[in-house]
Design a protein around this motif. Structure first.
Motif, PDB file in Angstrom:
ATOM      1  N   UNK A 236       0.836  -1.207   0.000  1.00  0.00           N
ATOM      2  CA  UNK A 236       0.000   0.000   0.000  1.00  0.00           C
ATOM      3  C   UNK A 236       0.870   1.256   0.000  1.00  0.00           C
ATOM      4  N   UNK A 237       1.998   1.213   0.723  1.00  0.00           N
ATOM      5  CA  UNK A 237       2.911   2.360   0.748  1.00  0.00           C
ATOM      6  C   UNK A 237       3.517   2.615  -0.636  1.00  0.00           C
ATOM      7  N   UNK A 238       3.894   1.530  -1.326  1.00  0.00           N
ATOM      8  CA  UNK A 238       4.456   1.670  -2.674  1.00  0.00           C
ATOM      9  C   UNK A 238       3.422   2.286  -3.602  1.00  0.00           C
ATOM     10  N   UNK A 239       2.177   1.773  -3.533  1.00  0.00           N
ATOM     11  CA  UNK A 239       1.110   2.260  -4.413  1.00  0.00           C
ATOM     12  C   UNK A 239       0.828   3.743  -4.176  1.00  0.00           C
ATOM     13  N   UNK A 240       0.801   4.153  -2.917  1.00  0.00           N
ATOM     14  CA  UNK A 240       0.526   5.557  -2.593  1.00  0.00           C
ATOM     15  C   UNK A 240       1.603   6.466  -3.154  1.00  0.00           C
ATOM     16  N   UNK A 241       2.869   6.067  -3.010  1.00  0.00           N
ATOM     17  CA  UNK A 241       3.964   6.882  -3.544  1.00  0.00           C
ATOM     18  C   UNK A 241       3.991   6.872  -5.063  1.00  0.00           C
ATOM     19  N   UNK A 242       3.559   5.757  -5.657  1.00  0.00           N
ATOM     20  CA  UNK A 242       3.481   5.693  -7.129  1.00  0.00           C
ATOM     21  C   UNK A 242       2.441   6.688  -7.629  1.00  0.00           C
ATOM     22  N   UNK A 243       1.276   6.704  -6.999  1.00  0.00           N
ATOM     23  CA  UNK A 243       0.213   7.629  -7.409  1.00  0.00           C
ATOM     24  C   UNK A 243       0.630   9.081  -7.200  1.00  0.00           C
ATOM     25  N   UNK A 244       1.503   9.313  -6.219  1.00  0.00           N
ATOM     26  CA  UNK A 244       1.992  10.666  -5.950  1.00  0.00           C
ATOM     27  C   UNK A 244       3.144  11.065  -6.873  1.00  0.00           C
ATOM     28  N   UNK A 245       3.493  10.164  -7.788  1.00  0.00           N
ATOM     29  CA  UNK A 245       4.559  10.406  -8.773  1.00  0.00           C
ATOM     30  C   UNK A 245       5.901  10.741  -8.109  1.00  0.00           C
ATOM     31  N   UNK A 246       6.191  10.031  -7.052  1.00  0.00           N
ATOM     32  CA  UNK A 246       7.440  10.283  -6.333  1.00  0.00           C
ATOM     33  C   UNK A 246       8.642   9.689  -7.058  1.00  0.00           C
ATOM     34  N   UNK A 247       9.817  10.189  -6.684  1.00  0.00           N
ATOM     35  CA  UNK A 247      11.086   9.653  -7.184  1.00  0.00           C
ATOM     36  C   UNK A 247      11.765   8.891  -6.047  1.00  0.00           C
ATOM     37  N   UNK A 248      12.216   7.683  -6.344  1.00  0.00           N
ATOM     38  CA  UNK A 248      12.941   6.905  -5.340  1.00  0.00           C
ATOM     39  C   UNK A 248      14.340   6.601  -5.860  1.00  0.00           C
ATOM     40  N   UNK A 249      15.285   6.600  -4.933  1.00  0.00           N
ATOM     41  CA  UNK A 249      16.677   6.360  -5.297  1.00  0.00           C
ATOM     42  C   UNK A 249      17.261   5.311  -4.374  1.00  0.00           C
ATOM     43  N   UNK A 250      17.917   4.317  -4.950  1.00  0.00           N
ATOM     44  CA  UNK A 250      18.597   3.292  -4.162  1.00  0.00           C
ATOM     45  C   UNK A 250      20.061   3.272  -4.566  1.00  0.00           C
ATOM     46  N   UNK A 251      20.810   2.355  -3.989  1.00  0.00           N
ATOM     47  CA  UNK A 251      22.240   2.298  -4.283  1.00  0.00           C
ATOM     48  C   UNK A 251      22.536   1.994  -5.742  1.00  0.00           C
ATOM     49  N   UNK A 252      21.595   1.331  -6.417  1.00  0.00           N
ATOM     50  CA  UNK A 252      21.909   0.928  -7.794  1.00  0.00           C
ATOM     51  C   UNK A 252      20.920   1.454  -8.834  1.00  0.00           C
ATOM     52  N   UNK A 253      19.961   2.299  -8.452  1.00  0.00           N
ATOM     53  CA  UNK A 253      18.993   2.801  -9.436  1.00  0.00           C
ATOM     54  C   UNK A 253      18.205   3.976  -8.876  1.00  0.00           C
ATOM     55  N   UNK A 254      17.572   4.724  -9.793  1.00  0.00           N
ATOM     56  CA  UNK A 254      16.693   5.835  -9.441  1.00  0.00           C
ATOM     57  C   UNK A 254      15.542   5.843 -10.435  1.00  0.00           C
ATOM     58  N   UNK A 255      14.316   6.090  -9.948  1.00  0.00           N
ATOM     59  CA  UNK A 255      13.174   6.055 -10.854  1.00  0.00           C
ATOM     60  C   UNK A 255      12.073   6.982 -10.349  1.00  0.00           C
TER      61      UNK A 255
END
Length: 561
Positions: free
Chosen positions: A205-224
């Protein structure tokens, strides 16, 4: 005492050569099972008796006579005794053990490290969790094991590369994307239309909420950056993977684990490595076709049956990319490879090694090494904890850290052999008493630091202890503590060779117990200045070894508790 032991071993080898040319390679010391029997034991006389057709006890007497005349034995050995059928027990002079204190204080954090493996390039693959959910306690055990094994080999002079391998494009990732899409559309577990195989944890549910909010996530090996379009399945998949990789990075950061590289299974296909590997095995004549499938002749290399590489539908079986991946490790110059994995991977070992042998690249038969571990059960208030609200169906690594501490989780997960089931007792991990092993070891270190701080406040200089007269360290408790300090370098080397970080945990508990016994037997801050400085030097050396050993496990050595 390292140099002293080397000198004594050289003298023992020379003595054995004198008795029987070529027998010098049998020179070795063991630790007597009963401390009262001496400091070193030697069984060479019993080993040589049969080929020489001599009585082992008489042979031991002859060897004893030779050793008593050797300069190294004259200088450092107090007595040589014969026991039983031919055991040789050696008692060191106090001065020999006292040299250990000086060695520890001079070397500091480098005490116990060796250059024996200098230049060896090795890769350790561990955790390697697919980005489909938070890291569970089993991943935590892998993280602790992998990091400690890397630290162990670093003490032996190896160049260690930490790698995290994961599948970013398999069926589980499709399930993750479908689960996130369902949540984004307003569905929840139990609703009509909720996918049967979906992941049910609150994190979806947390992933879905942030997806709908068009957020950007960054990890050690990728950003999207999310598109926010619930019909954009590719964006949902990429965002969910990046989101969970970021979550896993937070878990690992809380556990103080860092990786040098993240390797994607998808890259093995996109780069053509899988196809190249299959072609290599075909060209080597190590495959055959049967029932519409391509098989590897793995029985040629000790497997119990040949294995399907390519199914009749054209898809590869899961061990094929594993072979391609390990060929890549070898080609990258890693002459030694270690995989930390769950016991459920046991069946892949023979087929992966068979594929590597069949490839004809000169890879050793035992490549890679494997450390397989069992899962971890978590107990709290006498009852098993099976689920986490965040994960939905299991206890996460971060849960365990938040309930206790990163130090407790590390030490506890490393305190048993990997292949034995482990029960993590949260109540024990929180206890501030001698029953809690990490508290017991850390308290020994803090106790010493408190003594040294008190002395410093009285004008003492810790650096000056390196030149202290140590002759006052002659009590049985002091002798036992120094002998145990002397065993640290060899223990580290053996733990690395045996892929056994639990040996370090065992040693630290023994060292803490030995120190507490010494502390109970002798006051440190006495009026006699020479005695005080000698005892301070001993406890400072003990604190240093406790610090060094805890660092190998990735556990802190607090100065105050």
């Amino acid at each position: 005492m390292l140099s002293i032991k080397k000198d004594l071993l050289a003298a023992l080898a020379a003595g054995l050569e004198e008795l029987s040319p070529g027998a010098g390679d049998k020179a070795a010391f063991e630790s007597p099972k009963v401390a009262a029997h001496g400091d070193f034991a030697c069984t060479a006389a019993m080993q040589l008796a049969k080929p020489l057709k001599l009585n082992p006890r008489q042979l031991a007497e002859s060897l004893r006579a030779i050793l008593l005349k050797a300069p190294a034995f004259e200088r450092w050995v107090d007595a040589i005794e014969i026991a039983g059928p031919g055991f040789i027990n050696i008692r060191l002079k106090p001065a020999a053990k006292q040299e250990t204190v000086r060695e520890v204080l001079q070397a500091g954090t480098a005490y116990g490290t060796q250059a024996a493996g200098s230049g060896q390039r090795m890769i350790v693959e561990f955790v390697s969790a697919n980005p489909t959910g938070p890291l569970h306690v089993g991943h935590g055990r892998q993280a602790a094991l992998g990091d400690a094994i890397c630290n162990l080999f670093a003490t032996q002079g190896a160049q260690v590369w930490r790698e995290f391998y994961y599948n970013d494009a398999g069926v589980q990732i499709q399930t993750l994307a479908a689960s996130t899409q369902a949540r984004a559309k307003g569905l929840k577990p139990g609703d009509a239309g909720w996918p049967e195989s979906a992941y049910n944890g609150d994190y979806i549910a947390d992933i879905a909420a942030d997806f709908l909010a068009k957020k950007t996530v960054k990890s050690d090996d990728r950003e999207f950056t999310a598109s926010g379009d619930v019909e954009d399945m590719d964006s949902i998949r990429q965002f969910a993977v990046a989101y969970l990789r970021h979550e896993q990075d937070l878990d690992l950061k809380a556990f103080s684990v860092k990786f040098d590289n993240y390797y994607l299974e998808s890259s093995l296909y996109s780069s053509g490595r899988v196809d190249t590997t299959v072609a290599k095995l075909k060209d080597a004549g190590k495959t055959y076709e049967q029932d519409g499938a391509l098989w590897l002749k793995s029985t040629d290399y000790g497997d119990d049956k040949d294995r399907v590489m390519k199914k009749s539908d054209g898809s590869y079986t899961y061990f094929v990319p594993d072979v391609a991946y390990h060929l890549a490790k070898w080609e990258r110059g890693f002459g030694k490879a270690i995989n930390i994995q769950g016991m459920d991977h046991h069946g892949t070992i023979a087929r992966v090694r068979a594929g590597l042998q069949a490839a004809g690249e000169g890879i050793p038969p035992g490549y890679p090494d494997y450390v397989l571990h069992t899962m971890v059960r978590v107990m709290r208030n006498g009852e098993e904890v099976k689920i986490s609200k965040r994960a939905g169906s299991y206890v996460t690594l971060r849960d365990l850290i938040e309930w206790t501490s990163a130090d407790a989780v590390r030490f506890f997960l490393l305190s048993r052999k990997p292949d034995t089931e482990y029960i993590f007792d949260i109540d024990l991990a929180l206890a501030k008493n001698n029953e809690n092993p990490v508290y017991y070891v850390q308290y020994a270190h803090a106790r010493i630091c408190s003594i040294l701080t008190t002395w410093a406040e009285q004008g003492g200089d810790e650096a000056s202890l390196k030149s202290a007269d140590l002759s006052a360290l002659d009590s049985p408790q002091a002798q036992a503590l120094m002998l145990l300090l002397a065993k640290y370098p060899e223990m580290l080397a053996n733990a690395a060779a045996g892929l056994a970080p639990h040996d370090v945990a065992f040693y630290l508990r023994e060292l803490a117990a030995c120190y507490h016994s010494y502390y109970d037997a002798e006051r440190i801050l006495v009026d006699d200045e020479a005695v005080k400085r000698a005892r301070l030097a001993l406890v400072a050396a003990t604190a240093q070894v406790l610090h060094n050993g805890l660092a190998v496990l990735g556990v802190s050595a607090p100065r105050k508790m």
